[in-house]
Design a protein around this motif. Structure first.
Motif, PDB file in Angstrom:
ATOM      1  N   THR A  38       0.837  -1.188   0.000  1.00  0.00           N
ATOM      2  CA  THR A  38       0.000   0.000   0.000  1.00  0.00           C
ATOM      3  C   THR A  38       0.881   1.250   0.000  1.00  0.00           C
ATOM      4  O   THR A  38       1.871   1.316   0.713  1.00  0.00           O
ATOM      5  N   GLY A  39       0.505   2.208  -0.835  1.00  0.00           N
ATOM      6  CA  GLY A  39       1.257   3.457  -0.876  1.00  0.00           C
ATOM      7  C   GLY A  39       2.273   3.554  -1.993  1.00  0.00           C
ATOM      8  O   GLY A  39       2.925   4.587  -2.151  1.00  0.00           O
ATOM      9  N   VAL A  40       2.396   2.486  -2.800  1.00  0.00           N
ATOM     10  CA  VAL A  40       3.393   2.516  -3.881  1.00  0.00           C
ATOM     11  C   VAL A  40       2.817   3.057  -5.188  1.00  0.00           C
ATOM     12  O   VAL A  40       3.521   3.152  -6.183  1.00  0.00           O
ATOM     13  N   GLY A  41       1.533   3.400  -5.180  1.00  0.00           N
ATOM     14  CA  GLY A  41       0.923   3.940  -6.391  1.00  0.00           C
ATOM     15  C   GLY A  41       0.099   2.949  -7.176  1.00  0.00           C
ATOM     16  O   GLY A  41      -0.165   3.169  -8.360  1.00  0.00           O
ATOM     17  N   LYS A  42      -0.333   1.861  -6.522  1.00  0.00           N
ATOM     18  CA  LYS A  42      -1.136   0.865  -7.233  1.00  0.00           C
ATOM     19  C   LYS A  42      -2.454   1.452  -7.737  1.00  0.00           C
ATOM     20  O   LYS A  42      -2.836   1.245  -8.895  1.00  0.00           O
ATOM     21  N   SER A  43      -3.160   2.165  -6.864  1.00  0.00           N
ATOM     22  CA  SER A  43      -4.460   2.710  -7.255  1.00  0.00           C
ATOM     23  C   SER A  43      -4.322   3.747  -8.367  1.00  0.00           C
ATOM     24  O   SER A  43      -5.152   3.809  -9.274  1.00  0.00           O
ATOM     25  N   SER A  44      -3.284   4.556  -8.307  1.00  0.00           N
ATOM     26  CA  SER A  44      -3.045   5.527  -9.376  1.00  0.00           C
ATOM     27  C   SER A  44      -2.790   4.809 -10.695  1.00  0.00           C
ATOM     28  O   SER A  44      -3.253   5.246 -11.760  1.00  0.00           O
ATOM     29  N   PHE A  45      -2.056   3.705 -10.635  1.00  0.00           N
ATOM     30  CA  PHE A  45      -1.779   2.907 -11.828  1.00  0.00           C
ATOM     31  C   PHE A  45      -3.066   2.290 -12.372  1.00  0.00           C
ATOM     32  O   PHE A  45      -3.318   2.312 -13.585  1.00  0.00           O
ATOM     33  N   VAL A  46      -3.905   1.760 -11.466  1.00  0.00           N
ATOM     34  CA  VAL A  46      -5.188   1.171 -11.859  1.00  0.00           C
ATOM     35  C   VAL A  46      -6.058   2.224 -12.543  1.00  0.00           C
ATOM     36  O   VAL A  46      -6.682   1.958 -13.580  1.00  0.00           O
ATOM     37  N   ASN A  47      -6.104   3.420 -11.988  1.00  0.00           N
ATOM     38  CA  ASN A  47      -6.894   4.495 -12.587  1.00  0.00           C
ATOM     39  C   ASN A  47      -6.352   4.900 -13.956  1.00  0.00           C
ATOM     40  O   ASN A  47      -7.109   5.115 -14.904  1.00  0.00           O
ATOM     41  N   ALA A  48      -5.038   4.995 -14.056  1.00  0.00           N
ATOM     42  CA  ALA A  48      -4.413   5.384 -15.322  1.00  0.00           C
ATOM     43  C   ALA A  48      -4.684   4.347 -16.409  1.00  0.00           C
ATOM     44  O   ALA A  48      -4.977   4.697 -17.561  1.00  0.00           O
ATOM     45  N   MET A  49      -4.608   3.075 -16.051  1.00  0.00           N
ATOM     46  CA  MET A  49      -4.859   2.004 -17.018  1.00  0.00           C
ATOM     47  C   MET A  49      -6.296   2.055 -17.539  1.00  0.00           C
ATOM     48  O   MET A  49      -6.574   1.648 -18.671  1.00  0.00           O
ATOM     49  N   ARG A  50      -7.208   2.544 -16.732  1.00  0.00           N
ATOM     50  CA  ARG A  50      -8.618   2.611 -17.125  1.00  0.00           C
ATOM     51  C   ARG A  50      -9.003   3.985 -17.670  1.00  0.00           C
ATOM     52  O   ARG A  50     -10.163   4.216 -18.002  1.00  0.00           O
ATOM     53  N   GLY A  51      -8.031   4.895 -17.733  1.00  0.00           N
ATOM     54  CA  GLY A  51      -8.287   6.214 -18.290  1.00  0.00           C
ATOM     55  C   GLY A  51      -9.178   7.088 -17.433  1.00  0.00           C
ATOM     56  O   GLY A  51      -9.889   7.955 -17.948  1.00  0.00           O
ATOM     57  N   LEU A  52      -9.145   6.882 -16.115  1.00  0.00           N
ATOM     58  CA  LEU A  52     -10.012   7.630 -15.211  1.00  0.00           C
ATOM     59  C   LEU A  52      -9.268   8.768 -14.526  1.00  0.00           C
ATOM     60  O   LEU A  52      -8.079   8.672 -14.232  1.00  0.00           O
ATOM     61  N   GLN A  53      -9.999   9.837 -14.262  1.00  0.00           N
ATOM     62  CA  GLN A  53      -9.464  11.003 -13.575  1.00  0.00           C
ATOM     63  C   GLN A  53     -10.147  11.145 -12.215  1.00  0.00           C
ATOM     64  O   GLN A  53     -11.248  10.638 -11.994  1.00  0.00           O
ATOM     65  N   ARG A  54      -9.462  11.852 -11.305  1.00  0.00           N
ATOM     66  CA  ARG A  54     -10.059  12.112 -10.003  1.00  0.00           C
ATOM     67  C   ARG A  54     -11.423  12.790 -10.179  1.00  0.00           C
ATOM     68  O   ARG A  54     -11.563  13.742 -10.936  1.00  0.00           O
ATOM     69  N   GLY A  55     -12.415  12.277  -9.494  1.00  0.00           N
ATOM     70  CA  GLY A  55     -13.771  12.802  -9.621  1.00  0.00           C
ATOM     71  C   GLY A  55     -14.665  11.912 -10.463  1.00  0.00           C
ATOM     72  O   GLY A  55     -15.891  11.998 -10.364  1.00  0.00           O
ATOM     73  N   ASP A  56     -14.063  11.041 -11.295  1.00  0.00           N
ATOM     74  CA  ASP A  56     -14.864  10.084 -12.056  1.00  0.00           C
ATOM     75  C   ASP A  56     -15.511   9.087 -11.101  1.00  0.00           C
ATOM     76  O   ASP A  56     -14.945   8.721 -10.066  1.00  0.00           O
ATOM     77  N   GLU A  57     -16.679   8.619 -11.476  1.00  0.00           N
ATOM     78  CA  GLU A  57     -17.476   7.776 -10.583  1.00  0.00           C
ATOM     79  C   GLU A  57     -16.744   6.509 -10.153  1.00  0.00           C
ATOM     80  O   GLU A  57     -16.852   6.080  -8.998  1.00  0.00           O
ATOM     81  N   SER A 221      -9.015  -1.440 -24.620  1.00  0.00           N
ATOM     82  CA  SER A 221      -9.343  -0.898 -23.293  1.00  0.00           C
ATOM     83  C   SER A 221      -8.401   0.213 -22.846  1.00  0.00           C
ATOM     84  O   SER A 221      -8.780   1.037 -21.997  1.00  0.00           O
ATOM     85  N   LEU A 222      -7.198   0.253 -23.388  1.00  0.00           N
ATOM     86  CA  LEU A 222      -6.221   1.229 -22.918  1.00  0.00           C
ATOM     87  C   LEU A 222      -6.612   2.651 -23.326  1.00  0.00           C
ATOM     88  O   LEU A 222      -7.157   2.870 -24.403  1.00  0.00           O
ATOM     89  N   PRO A 223      -6.317   3.635 -22.477  1.00  0.00           N
ATOM     90  CA  PRO A 223      -6.597   5.024 -22.843  1.00  0.00           C
ATOM     91  C   PRO A 223      -5.650   5.489 -23.950  1.00  0.00           C
ATOM     92  O   PRO A 223      -4.579   4.915 -24.138  1.00  0.00           O
ATOM     93  N   VAL A 224      -6.050   6.502 -24.674  1.00  0.00           N
ATOM     94  CA  VAL A 224      -5.176   7.111 -25.675  1.00  0.00           C
ATOM     95  C   VAL A 224      -4.245   8.065 -24.932  1.00  0.00           C
ATOM     96  O   VAL A 224      -4.668   9.101 -24.435  1.00  0.00           O
ATOM     97  N   TYR A 225      -2.973   7.702 -24.854  1.00  0.00           N
ATOM     98  CA  TYR A 225      -2.020   8.505 -24.094  1.00  0.00           C
ATOM     99  C   TYR A 225      -0.978   9.183 -24.979  1.00  0.00           C
ATOM    100  O   TYR A 225      -0.137   9.934 -24.490  1.00  0.00           O
ATOM    101  N   SER A 226      -1.055   8.919 -26.286  1.00  0.00           N
ATOM    102  CA  SER A 226      -0.136   9.558 -27.233  1.00  0.00           C
ATOM    103  C   SER A 226      -0.685   9.368 -28.647  1.00  0.00           C
ATOM    104  O   SER A 226      -1.597   8.556 -28.869  1.00  0.00           O
ATOM    105  N   MET A 227      -0.142  10.084 -29.610  1.00  0.00           N
ATOM    106  CA  MET A 227      -0.552   9.901 -31.000  1.00  0.00           C
ATOM    107  C   MET A 227      -0.239   8.496 -31.469  1.00  0.00           C
ATOM    108  O   MET A 227      -0.994   7.900 -32.239  1.00  0.00           O
ATOM    109  N   GLN A 228       0.874   7.955 -30.991  1.00  0.00           N
ATOM    110  CA  GLN A 228       1.250   6.603 -31.393  1.00  0.00           C
ATOM    111  C   GLN A 228       0.221   5.585 -30.897  1.00  0.00           C
ATOM    112  O   GLN A 228      -0.151   4.651 -31.615  1.00  0.00           O
TER     113      GLN A 228
END
Length: 248
Positions: A38-57, A221-228
């Protein structure tokens, strides 16, 4: 899919059939296990993989809120917001009071996951037993070193080396700690900007290792994080249409 419709010059029926194929990927199950303290950034990684931002449901709790909610040995499921059969599972952290080396694999239902991502914000350690079992079961696992942007920033503010120097030092330090495992690849990331550091290489590796439809489900499923990354999604759509035309 809108771009494919706009650029397509063939029969519209092919587009309709391709949409059926793409929609069929929603039925492909992909279960990704994410573990680490806990505290290593797992949840942030999970959110990033799903393309979610703070405040999303469906945003996974981070920080103190994450720490208070991760108080059991039960894996926490985070479905993809658009593709519910793509699920990321936050496993109870190794090295916590809830981690029992004898029962851990059974408790987290090890066999249910397609691959494992092991996250750390510093050196990787205390994973030997788990990794030995993963190898025995022939499951793929990947090391993700998180919060690299914070390390780069802190090093710069303290008058240290360049970003390249800091990244190289982090990678060398992690590799030295995992040498007994045969120097496996380590992916340095920041969940705040997936286009930086090694996230694109992590995606490339996963796409190489996963079988057919699971590979397509991951890409979709991955978010668009770059033009590539956008071009890769576009190419996948076009390939689906072309393959349908060839087969018919």
């Amino acid at each position: 899919m809108e771009r494919v419709r706009r650029d397509w010059r063939g029969p519209l029926s092919a587009i309709a059939k391709a949409e059926e194929v793409i929609n069929g990927l929603n039925n492909v199950e992909l279960n990704i296990a994410v573990t680490g303290k806990t505290g290593v950034g797992k949840s942030s990684f999970v959110n990033a993989m799903r393309g979610l931002q703070r405040g999303d449901e469906e945003y996974a709790p981070t920080g103190v809120k994450e720490t208070t909610q991760r108080s059991t040995s039960t894996p926490t499921q985070y479905p993809h917001p658009v593709m519910p059969n793509v699920r990321i599972w936050d496993l109870p952290g190794i090295g916590t009071p809830h981690f029992n080396t004898k029962t851990y694999m059974k408790e987290v239902k090890f066999e249910n996951y397609d691959f494992f991502i092991i996250v750390s914000a510093s050196r990787f350690k205390n994973y030997d037993i788990l990794l030995a079992k993963i190898k025995t079961k022939k499951k793929n696992f990947y090391f993700v070193r998180s919060k690299v942007d914070s390390d780069v920033k802190n090093e710069k503010e303290s008058g240290g080396g360049t970003e390249e120097d800091t990244v190289r030092q982090i990678r060398d330090d992690c590799l030295a700690n995992l040498r007994k495992l045969g120097a496996p690849p380590i992916f340095l990331i920041t969940s705040h900007d997936l286009s930086k550091f090694d996230f694109p290489n992590l995606v490339k590796t996963l796409m190489t290792d996963l079988p057919g439809h699971k590979k397509d489900a991951l890409m979709l499923s991955l978010p668009v994080y770059s033009m590539q990354s956008l071009e890769k999604k576009y190419s996948m759509f076009k390939k689906k249409i072309f393959n349908h035309l060839i087969s018919n």
